[in-house]
Design a protein around this motif. Structure first.
Motif, short mmCIF file in Angstrom:
data_model
loop_
_atom_site.label_atom_id
_atom_site.label_comp_id
_atom_site.label_asym_id
_atom_site.label_seq_id
_atom_site.Cartn_x
_atom_site.Cartn_y
_atom_site.Cartn_z
N LEU A 17 -8.76 -9.68 11.13
CA LEU A 17 -7.50 -9.66 10.42
C LEU A 17 -6.93 -8.25 10.51
O LEU A 17 -7.58 -7.28 10.13
N HIS A 18 -5.71 -8.13 11.02
CA HIS A 18 -5.06 -6.83 11.12
C HIS A 18 -3.60 -7.01 10.73
O HIS A 18 -2.82 -7.63 11.46
N ARG A 19 -3.22 -6.48 9.58
CA ARG A 19 -1.86 -6.56 9.10
C ARG A 19 -1.44 -5.22 8.51
O ARG A 19 -2.24 -4.53 7.89
N ILE A 20 -0.19 -4.90 8.72
CA ILE A 20 0.39 -3.74 8.07
C ILE A 20 1.26 -4.26 6.92
O ILE A 20 2.23 -4.98 7.15
N TYR A 21 0.89 -3.92 5.71
CA TYR A 21 1.64 -4.35 4.53
C TYR A 21 2.59 -3.23 4.10
O TYR A 21 2.25 -2.03 4.19
N PHE A 22 3.77 -3.62 3.62
CA PHE A 22 4.79 -2.68 3.18
C PHE A 22 5.16 -2.99 1.74
O PHE A 22 5.34 -4.15 1.38
N VAL A 23 5.27 -1.96 0.92
CA VAL A 23 5.65 -2.14 -0.47
C VAL A 23 7.05 -1.58 -0.67
O VAL A 23 7.42 -0.56 -0.08
N GLU A 24 7.85 -2.26 -1.48
CA GLU A 24 9.22 -1.87 -1.76
C GLU A 24 9.51 -2.08 -3.24
O GLU A 24 8.88 -2.90 -3.88
N HIS A 25 10.49 -1.38 -3.73
CA HIS A 25 10.91 -1.61 -5.10
C HIS A 25 11.73 -2.89 -5.18
O HIS A 25 12.42 -3.25 -4.23
N GLY A 26 11.66 -3.59 -6.32
CA GLY A 26 12.34 -4.87 -6.44
C GLY A 26 13.84 -4.78 -6.57
O GLY A 26 14.54 -5.71 -6.24
N ASN A 27 14.38 -3.65 -7.09
CA ASN A 27 15.81 -3.57 -7.34
C ASN A 27 16.49 -2.32 -6.81
O ASN A 27 17.71 -2.23 -6.86
N ASN A 28 15.75 -1.36 -6.34
CA ASN A 28 16.33 -0.15 -5.77
C ASN A 28 15.72 0.11 -4.40
O ASN A 28 14.57 -0.27 -4.15
#
Length: 540
Positions: free
Chosen positions: A432-443
């Motif tokens: 399993l090889h994935r790059i996960y990205f996190v972002e803010h929900g409203n900004n």
């Protein structure tokens, strides 16, 4: 009437006051299934987005309120072969989809009524397994108890009370269907356009089409009129009466030097363009009487904005590189003086697989992650996406958004959350090889996005556990190559910088590294069902 790549960011304004800017981010990728593709306005208090969720969940609908919060999501259909939508006034839309199971099972045709309050299934039936090229599906002239729909060159009058078809006509070769207030116009390549009423009675056959010319890229409908840019005057409109084919003109030269866009919304006609170097929107009512002329103050982004006009607001969307990568976003703002889009700083500190449950052909995995709030405000929500690293042609590729809410993470503090995901990698004996990205929900994210992603690896052995490869990497420090002892010549080597960016890959040994900047790197080694990571140093 297929959807185009779009966005999801909301900033709401009004005439009396301006509400603090709100933004919803959705990551997207070129030539992949974006998590949100089409953002459309359904009312003045909320917005909906429509897209294929992935190749096995045909349509994903997400309802977002005026503050930018996700109210609800719904996915329906499977493996769509065709889908589209059609407006019903200002606050509802028909959505249709043909879907099936590729190589087995029946194909189905769905029609759903989509309003800010709920999504209702109007039609669900099997269709013959045929892949006819061209436009063969649609839904038109919805009334509370009746619907006209098109399927495989046949038009049906559907009684929504009995669930039966009261009438049908066969119209081969139809390429376009244009819906007016109480009628539809069918256009085909081999016959003149035909006009039908809401009971599928033929009213007329157009005689002059295509003798009058309308630029089809700038054609809209308002009640019983077809409106397009004049072929002879750069700042005039041609208005065609659908019943009589008579043509009238509107000259907008006193407001616009040229016409760039024409839209209808909420029973009004909107014409936009430039006037002496200023963006303007001219609004007309149903009688084509002038209502108002407004200047546009469009936010500056890297890509061009697509705009949807209403009497009080402008809805804008684009695909832009804010935050360092492509992201869909949508903005709603007053005609003038929009607030700046606010930014938020959030990092993805760590991720790991907590548990694995194997099924025939795929695995169900529970993933845990740690996020850190690096902003001065409390973190209430965030969104997570992963890169498309699954084997081609499976249901778990894509960029599906996972939204985490009801958080309360103080500045410089962390929180740990878990979620369920799926993969076919283990069934193919792949890591399993994935790059996960996190972002803010409203900004949107701040300019530094180096800490917003995590490169997740996991190797599954027959014992359902990771197997570590015992290796020696030399030379370390290195100048122009790296070799891994105890690894085969087919071992895959991946070299990352300290931001997590892949800078080089290849088989053992890894040659041609002299052009890399000096510094510390991470070498990932994959050899069969074994793996290892080594820190290496590049020198001159």
């Amino acid at each position: 009437m297929m959807c185009r790549n779009f966005i999801c960011v909301i900033i709401i304004f009004s005439f009396a006051f301006q509400i603090k800017a709100q933004v919803i981010y959705e990551r997207t990728y070129p030539n992949a299934f974006p998590s949100i593709r089409h953002s459309i306005e359904l009312s003045d208090t909320s917005t909906f987005s429509l897209d294929r969720a992935d190749i096995c969940n045909s349509l994903l609908i997400r309802h977002i309120d005026k503050s930018g919060n996700i109210v609800d999501t719904l996915s329906f259909g499977a493996e769509a072969f065709l889908y589209g939508f059609h407006w019903i006034g200002h606050d509802s839309v028909l959505v249709w989809v043909e879907h099936g199971a590729h190589d087995f099972g029946p194909d189905m045709f769905f029609i759903k009524l989509w309003t800010p309050q709920k999504i209702t299934t109007l039609l669900s039936e099997e269709v013959p397994r045929s892949f006819v090229q061209g436009r063969t599906y649609g839904a038109f002239l919805y009334r509370e108890n009746q619907l006209i729909y098109e399927k495989s060159d046949t038009f049906f009058l559907r009684n929504l009370l009995t669930g039966e078809n009261d009438w049908m006509i066969f119209l081969p070769g139809v390429t376009d269907v244009i819906e007016f207030e109480n009628s539809i116009l069918t256009i085909s390549n081999n016959q003149r356009p035909r006009l039908y009423d809401q009971d599928l009675n033929q009213l007329a056959t157009w005689q002059n089409y295509p003798d009058f010319y309308l630029d089809t890229s700038l054609v809209v409908v308002l009640d019983s009129f077809w409106i397009g840019k004049s072929p002879t005057l750069p700042s005039a409109l041609d208005i065609v009466n659908v019943f009589t084919e008579s043509v009238q003109h509107i000259d907008v030269s006193q407001f616009l030097d040229s016409i760039q866009d024409i839209q209808t919304n909420q029973g009004y006609l909107f014409v936009s363009g430039m006037f002496e170097g200023i963006n303007q929107v001219v609004q007309y009512d149903k009688s084509f009487e002038l209502v108002q002329v407004r200047q546009l103050d469009v936010p500056t982004v890297k890509e061009s904005m697509e705009l949807r006009y209403s009497p009080a607001r402008v809805y804008a969307w684009a695909i832009d590189g804010i935050g360092g990568y492509k992201a869909d976003y949508r903005i709603c703002y007053a005609y003038t003086d929009p607030y700046e889009i606010e930014s938020f700083d959030i990092s993805l500190d760590s991720m790991w697989i907590s548990s694995i449950e194997n099924f025939p052909g795929f695995s169900k995995i529970q993933i845990s992650l740690i996020v850190k709030n690096r902003s001065t405000e409390v973190l209430k929500r965030f969104t997570l996406h992963h890169d498309k690293n699954e084997p081609e042609g499976n249901c778990f590729s894509g960029t599906n958004a996972r939204n985490f809410g009801n958080l309360n993470v103080d500045p410089e503090q962390t929180d740990t959350v878990s979620f369920i995901d799926y993969t076919t990698s283990f069934a193919h004996d792949y890591p399993l090889h994935r790059i996960y990205f996190v972002e803010h929900g409203n900004n949107h994210l701040n300019a530094d996005t180096t800490d917003n992603s995590f490169d997740l690896w996991h190797i599954l052995s027959n014992a359902n556990a990771a197997v570590e490869l015992d290796v020696n990497v030399y030379p370390n420090p290195f100048t122009d190559f790296l070799r891994v002892e105890q690894a085969s010549g087919t071992a895959q080597l991946y070299l990352y910088d300290l931001t997590g960016k892949l800078v080089f890959k290849g088989q053992n040994p890894l040659n041609g590294l002299s052009g890399l900047p000096t510094g510390v790197y991470l070498l990932q080694i994959i050899d069969g069902n074994q793996s290892n990571q080594q820190q290496v140093v590049k020198v001159e």
